[in-house]
Motif scaffolding. Structure first.
Motif, PDB file in Angstrom:
ATOM      1  N   SER A 233       3.944  -8.278   3.327  1.00 18.77           N
ATOM      2  CA  SER A 233       4.228  -6.921   2.851  1.00 18.77           C
ATOM      3  C   SER A 233       4.047  -5.893   3.964  1.00 18.77           C
ATOM      4  O   SER A 233       4.752  -4.870   3.989  1.00 18.77           O
ATOM      5  CB  SER A 233       3.321  -6.567   1.667  1.00 18.77           C
ATOM      6  OG  SER A 233       1.961  -6.632   2.020  1.00 18.77           O
ATOM      7  N   LYS A 237       6.915  -3.436   5.144  1.00 19.09           N
ATOM      8  CA  LYS A 237       6.708  -1.983   5.201  1.00 19.09           C
ATOM      9  C   LYS A 237       7.194  -1.433   6.532  1.00 19.09           C
ATOM     10  O   LYS A 237       7.928  -0.431   6.571  1.00 19.09           O
ATOM     11  CB  LYS A 237       5.227  -1.646   5.017  1.00 19.09           C
ATOM     12  CG  LYS A 237       4.939  -0.145   5.105  1.00 19.09           C
ATOM     13  CD  LYS A 237       3.460   0.154   5.287  1.00 19.09           C
ATOM     14  CE  LYS A 237       3.000  -0.177   6.690  1.00 19.09           C
ATOM     15  NZ  LYS A 237       1.617   0.267   6.959  1.00 19.09           N
ATOM     16  N   TRP A 255       6.768   4.051  -0.917  1.00 19.97           N
ATOM     17  CA  TRP A 255       6.078   2.788  -0.621  1.00 19.97           C
ATOM     18  C   TRP A 255       4.630   2.848  -1.106  1.00 19.97           C
ATOM     19  O   TRP A 255       4.143   1.922  -1.770  1.00 19.97           O
ATOM     20  CB  TRP A 255       6.121   2.493   0.875  1.00 19.97           C
ATOM     21  CG  TRP A 255       5.464   1.188   1.216  1.00 19.97           C
ATOM     22  CD1 TRP A 255       4.150   0.964   1.485  1.00 19.97           C
ATOM     23  CD2 TRP A 255       6.102  -0.097   1.283  1.00 19.97           C
ATOM     24  NE1 TRP A 255       3.913  -0.361   1.730  1.00 19.97           N
ATOM     25  CE2 TRP A 255       5.100  -1.035   1.609  1.00 19.97           C
ATOM     26  CE3 TRP A 255       7.410  -0.530   1.107  1.00 19.97           C
ATOM     27  CZ2 TRP A 255       5.373  -2.394   1.759  1.00 19.97           C
ATOM     28  CZ3 TRP A 255       7.681  -1.891   1.256  1.00 19.97           C
ATOM     29  CH2 TRP A 255       6.669  -2.798   1.582  1.00 19.97           C
ATOM     30  N   LEU A 259       2.418   0.822  -4.076  1.00 18.84           N
ATOM     31  CA  LEU A 259       1.143   0.128  -3.898  1.00 18.84           C
ATOM     32  C   LEU A 259       0.097   0.633  -4.892  1.00 18.84           C
ATOM     33  O   LEU A 259      -0.677  -0.156  -5.444  1.00 18.84           O
ATOM     34  CB  LEU A 259       0.639   0.307  -2.469  1.00 18.84           C
ATOM     35  CG  LEU A 259       1.458  -0.355  -1.362  1.00 18.84           C
ATOM     36  CD1 LEU A 259       0.822  -0.089  -0.003  1.00 18.84           C
ATOM     37  CD2 LEU A 259       1.593  -1.856  -1.591  1.00 18.84           C
ATOM     38  N   LEU A 262       0.772  -0.856  -8.257  1.00 22.06           N
ATOM     39  CA  LEU A 262       0.448  -2.281  -8.316  1.00 22.06           C
ATOM     40  C   LEU A 262      -1.045  -2.524  -8.379  1.00 22.06           C
ATOM     41  O   LEU A 262      -1.490  -3.534  -8.928  1.00 22.06           O
ATOM     42  CB  LEU A 262       1.036  -3.009  -7.097  1.00 22.06           C
ATOM     43  CG  LEU A 262       2.554  -3.120  -7.021  1.00 22.06           C
ATOM     44  CD1 LEU A 262       2.959  -3.758  -5.698  1.00 22.06           C
ATOM     45  CD2 LEU A 262       3.113  -3.916  -8.188  1.00 22.06           C
ATOM     46  N   ASP A 266      -0.730  -8.513  -5.720  1.00 20.90           N
ATOM     47  CA  ASP A 266      -0.228  -8.817  -4.382  1.00 20.90           C
ATOM     48  C   ASP A 266       1.166  -8.226  -4.200  1.00 20.90           C
ATOM     49  O   ASP A 266       2.111  -8.580  -4.917  1.00 20.90           O
ATOM     50  CB  ASP A 266      -0.198 -10.322  -4.175  1.00 20.90           C
ATOM     51  CG  ASP A 266       0.350 -10.703  -2.817  1.00 20.90           C
ATOM     52  OD1 ASP A 266      -0.131 -10.165  -1.820  1.00 20.90           O
ATOM     53  OD2 ASP A 266       1.272 -11.537  -2.759  1.00 20.90           O
ATOM     54  N   ALA A 267       1.307  -7.317  -3.247  1.00 25.44           N
ATOM     55  CA  ALA A 267       2.578  -6.624  -3.036  1.00 25.44           C
ATOM     56  C   ALA A 267       3.686  -7.578  -2.597  1.00 25.44           C
ATOM     57  O   ALA A 267       4.845  -7.430  -2.999  1.00 25.44           O
ATOM     58  CB  ALA A 267       2.406  -5.503  -2.008  1.00 25.44           C
ATOM     59  N   THR A 268       3.345  -8.566  -1.780  1.00 23.46           N
ATOM     60  CA  THR A 268       4.356  -9.515  -1.319  1.00 23.46           C
ATOM     61  C   THR A 268       4.944 -10.293  -2.494  1.00 23.46           C
ATOM     62  O   THR A 268       6.162 -10.518  -2.569  1.00 23.46           O
ATOM     63  CB  THR A 268       3.747 -10.502  -0.302  1.00 23.46           C
ATOM     64  OG1 THR A 268       3.251  -9.771   0.826  1.00 23.46           O
ATOM     65  CG2 THR A 268       4.776 -11.510   0.171  1.00 23.46           C
ATOM     66  N   GLU A 309       9.428   1.191  -6.194  1.00 28.09           N
ATOM     67  CA  GLU A 309       8.477   2.111  -6.827  1.00 28.09           C
ATOM     68  C   GLU A 309       8.700   2.165  -8.334  1.00 28.09           C
ATOM     69  O   GLU A 309       7.746   2.101  -9.128  1.00 28.09           O
ATOM     70  CB  GLU A 309       8.619   3.518  -6.235  1.00 28.09           C
ATOM     71  CG  GLU A 309       7.673   4.529  -6.882  1.00 28.09           C
ATOM     72  CD  GLU A 309       8.024   5.966  -6.565  1.00 28.09           C
ATOM     73  OE1 GLU A 309       7.484   6.864  -7.239  1.00 28.09           O
ATOM     74  OE2 GLU A 309       8.858   6.201  -5.662  1.00 28.09           O
ATOM     75  N   SER A 312       7.628  -1.096 -10.060  1.00 24.37           N
ATOM     76  CA  SER A 312       6.239  -1.517  -9.869  1.00 24.37           C
ATOM     77  C   SER A 312       5.390  -1.275 -11.116  1.00 24.37           C
ATOM     78  O   SER A 312       4.463  -2.042 -11.402  1.00 24.37           O
ATOM     79  CB  SER A 312       5.621  -0.809  -8.656  1.00 24.37           C
ATOM     80  OG  SER A 312       5.651   0.598  -8.813  1.00 24.37           O
ATOM     81  N   SER A 316       3.490  -4.237 -13.085  1.00 24.28           N
ATOM     82  CA  SER A 316       2.057  -4.178 -13.371  1.00 24.28           C
ATOM     83  C   SER A 316       1.784  -4.512 -14.827  1.00 24.28           C
ATOM     84  O   SER A 316       0.843  -5.242 -15.154  1.00 24.28           O
ATOM     85  CB  SER A 316       1.510  -2.783 -13.038  1.00 24.28           C
ATOM     86  OG  SER A 316       0.117  -2.717 -13.285  1.00 24.28           O
TER      87      SER A 316
END
Length: 556
Positions: A233, A237, A255, A259, A262, A266-268, A309, A312, A316
């Motif tokens: 990630s 970025k 971005w 995050l 989330l 895990d962002a990846t 975004e 996300s 979640s």
């Protein structure tokens, strides 16, 4: 490459050379106790002679010729933390001088100000480090000024300001603990002075400076690509920021909102599920390469990050259904909880594709019903490997995003053809063993509900327990260890029992347990009263009966 300066340097050389700025698109201060402790341990090991030098990491600088400023592209967190630590040392030196008139301590404190932190007054601003707008004022007032404000209302601090505040106090406490047995002021000063000297002289950085921003990002990626510390990630970025051009502030903002949405997810993993929802399937090791090949312009960069975004929040709720009640349809929220108990995640790209294509919640729920049947039948009961279906799910998601599949019936038909036959399901169900507690509770709750739809068993694991009818420690049971091991976790040997009864059962004989079972409000448990004895044959019989019920619940 546009590299105008590169060398290994001590912290002393790096910090004294110039004034450094944190770009506005960089993240706020983020180090917490784990990272702070690593730095402290490295320092004390150097101080105590266990190590000679310590490599703190790389510092990548973009020199903006038009502004005549040096921006930190990589190394923001390390540099900021060192400044915080030096501020703590400076305060400790000044405290010694104030309480003991120790002139050398004042000299060291002044040296930290002039050489490493910078002087600041109402008329002068010579700071060595200038943070981004979000942290700049607090960092200046609490860390960099000598006449710092010590009375802080923590409740009014932002998250990053609170981390700065905590970092200062962490290092202050550590130094106090390290010197608490030293009552002699000379020895205390020597320890502080040696810590200070060790930090600035024995901590080394690899310093790379370039006059082109794009090259700075490429250098950052190249330096980190061989290491294990940089997450995919992070590479992603830096790629989207590198190509964002005049869209950079918007891309950066989206971005970091992603995050924040989330949280600890895990962002990846999220980005990969998103990418597989509207592109050809890629594994994690190929994700960065795939995105970099496609996202190559400011417009594409902005579109990608804005979509990330937006989704996300959905992701979640998808990944934390017990914490995030996101959808209006209550049955949809409940179904997500069930799938979470089953440990299912490979279907996420399908979910994201349907949300992105504005399918109705009722249609998403229909898809989840089919996914649930597939997971129970194929993975849980028949033992198929879920990873093999990951490409199928990604392929379906791609068809949805490309408008090849536009109706829920098309989606359900695709999934239905992946599900094992009734014969294989029933045969596997009669003999399968299950150990994962979340899966056990899910299956037993479903089996109980088939004959009693009005009573829903509580999800609270503290209230409802998994009961092994033949117990885990069969002290008074007459059976061989081989039979016990083979049948202990067969589904036919498992039921659910309320907390008030579970403690009474433990390792009791079946006759004793039956007296407890008949008091239960759970039909699946009360049904055990029909058995006169309990052994491997009864477990087989009960599991065969449960298989018939399972055919009705997870039918296709």
């Amino acid at each position: 490459m546009g590299i105008i300066n590169s060398s290994f340097r001590t912290l002393s050389s790096y910090l004294q050379e110039d004034t450094y700025f944190i770009p506005e698109y960089q993240r706020e201060y983020s180090w917490e106790e784990n990272e702070l402790e690593d730095l402290w341990i490295d320092l004390t090991q150097l101080y105590e002679g266990e190590l000679r030098d310590h490599f703190l990491g790389q510092i990548v600088i973009h020199y903006n010729d038009e502004e005549n400023k040096k921006y930190i592209i990589d190394g923001q967190q390390r540099t900021s933390t060192v400044a915080i630590f030096l501020s703590v040392l400076r305060k400790k030196f000044y405290d010694i001088h104030k309480s003991n008139g120790f002139e050398d301590a004042k000299i060291d404190g002044d040296d930290i100000t002039t050489q490493y932190i910078g002087r600041i007054t109402d008329r002068r601003d010579e700071l060595k480090l200038v943070l981004g707008e979000s942290d700049r004022r607090f960092f200046k007032d609490y860390i960099q000024k000598t006449d710092r404000v010590d009375e802080i209302n923590q409740r009014k601090l932002s998250k990053s300001e609170k981390r700065i505040y905590d970092a200062f106090n962490y290092f202050s406490k550590r130094i106090d603990e390290y010197t608490e047995e030293t009552n002699n002021v000379d020895k205390r000063y020597d320890i502080l002075n040696n810590l200070f000297t060790t930090l600035v002289r024995n901590f080394k950085v690899m310093y790379v400076e370039t006059d082109e921003l794009n090259e700075a990002f490429i250098i950052f990626e190249t330096l980190n690509a061989r290491g294990k510390d940089l997450e995919t990630s992070d590479l992603l970025k830096n790629n989207v920021l590198r190509v964002s051009g005049n869209k950079l502030p918007d891309v950066q903002s989206s971005w970091y909102k992603m995050l924040d949405n989330l949280g600890r997810i895990d962002a990846t993993r999220f980005i990969r599920h998103y990418w597989n929802s509207n592109h050809k399937f890629v594994r994690e090791k190929d994700l960065y390469k795939s995105i970099r090949n496609i996202i190559d312009s400011p417009k594409k960069s902005q579109e990608l990050v804005e979509n990330l975004e937006e989704l996300s929040l959905t992701y979640s709720a998808l990944d934390n259904p017990t914490e995030e009640i996101y959808f209006e349809n209550e049955l949809l929220n409940e179904k997500l909880k069930d799938l979470k108990l089953l440990g299912a995640t490979t279907y996420y790209p399908i979910f994201l594709a349907m949300i992105n294509e504005n399918f109705k919640e009722e249609e998403v729920l229909e898809m989840l019903h089919m996914i649930e049947k597939l997971i129970v039948r194929n993975f849980v009961v028949a033992g198929r490997v879920s990873n093999k279906y990951e490409t199928n799910f990604a392929s379906l998601a791609y068809k949805i995003s490309q408008h090849e599949y536009t109706t829920i019936d098309q989606i359900k038909d695709y999934l239905k053809h992946l599900i094992i036959t009734n014969e294989e399901f029933k045969s596997s169900f009669k003999t399968f063993t299950v150990k994962k507690k979340g899966v056990v509770r899910y299956i037993l709750r479903k089996l109980n509900s088939i004959d009693n739809i009005e009573t829903d068993i509580k999800r609270d694991n503290n209230k409802i327990h998994i009961e092994h009818i033949m117990p885990q420690s069969p002290t008074d049971w007459h059976m061989s260890p081989e039979i016990h091991e083979q049948y202990l976790n067969r589904l036919g040997n498992l039921t659910l029992l309320g907390d008030e009864y579970n403690k009474e059962c433990t390792n009791s004989t079946f006759d004793v347990k039956k007296d407890i079972y008949k008091q239960s409000n759970i039909d699946l448990t009360k049904d055990l009263m029909i058995y006169e004895e309990w052994n491997e044959y009864k477990i087989q019989d009960r599991q065969a009966d449960l298989a018939n019920k399972a055919m009705k619940i997870w039918k296709i």
